[in-house]
Design an enzyme around this catalytic site. Sequence first.
Site, PDB file in Angstrom:
ATOM      1  N   ALA A 101       0.879  -1.117  -0.140  1.00 46.91           N
ATOM      2  CA  ALA A 101       0.135   0.005  -0.013  1.00 46.91           C
ATOM      3  C   ALA A 101       1.070   1.381  -0.242  1.00 46.91           C
ATOM      4  CB  ALA A 101      -1.078  -0.076   1.111  1.00 46.91           C
TER       5      ALA A 101
ATOM      6  N   HIS B  26      -7.618  -3.363   3.073  1.00 42.47           N
ATOM      7  CA  HIS B  26      -8.690  -4.279   3.941  1.00 42.47           C
ATOM      8  C   HIS B  26     -10.062  -3.836   3.684  1.00 42.47           C
ATOM      9  CE1 HIS B  26      -5.116  -6.389   4.275  1.00 42.47           C
ATOM     10  NE2 HIS B  26      -4.569  -6.086   5.749  1.00 42.47           N
TER      11      HIS B  26
END
Length: 290
Positions: free
Chosen positions: A118, A161
């Site tokens: 990320a 997530h």
Amino acid sequence: MRIAYSPCPNDTFVFHAWAHGLVPGAPPLDVTFADIDVTNGMAERGELDVLKVSYAVLPWVLDDYALLPCGGALGRGCGPLVLTREPGHGGTSLLERSRELGGLTGRTVAVPSERSTAYLLFRLWAADVVPGGVGEVVVMPFHEIMPAVRDGKVDAGLVIHEARFTYGQYGLHRLADMGEYWEATTGLPIPLGAIIAKRSLGADTLKLLAESARASVRMAWDDPGASRAYVRAHAQEMDPAVADRHIGLYVNDFTADLGEDGYAAVRALLTRAAAEGLVPPLGPDALSFP
């Protein structure tokens, strides 16, 4: 076989059959649950036999670990998000929207890890669309990021997530989608989490591990209900409907087999990141599997 993976629904769904001795011929597992930032550190220290890690950590660990061609998380439409308190106005193109909403120059951004995929995607995006670059980057556990943005402790947050599905509950707004940007600029899927195993286990064992992971994935698909209690036991604070969406997004064909596009995505990410000085360059055979 000592293994560590996260308690997130996609990992518990994937490994349920193997962890419970349901995969014929698979070596038994001794499971440790840990957030991916912790497993990244385990990999860098050479701990455990098998680990779920960020693709971003591979350049530091591939001398000792091999990338398994299955069991991990890649996909489309599943990238990390940059969130802020203020809504944006939008734009006519992806790049215009990013620039219009990318008022992050000199601002403070919370990220879940500086060794995460990320973070690499965020830095590659920011290098292209944030004039002058972002300001301070603050590392904090991912479950603390949205409250920190909401409460004004940081200007923006990079989330992963299930936060893709829940950020509205915090009154936050999507500034940019790192996955959307990655797909628009590369045409490739988004590489997120990898499964690695120690090279010292030998080629035969590595192949067995890959076969076991692939079989566990296919068993999970064949009988989704079998893993439900295991998934929910380790995602106790997550709404079951969110857990199901999480699994549907992150467990896909790339989980069963990276394939040509999967490997191309990993190489593209790490090559671009190396060019920006974010990771060491990969050797020519670093991603090879026995």
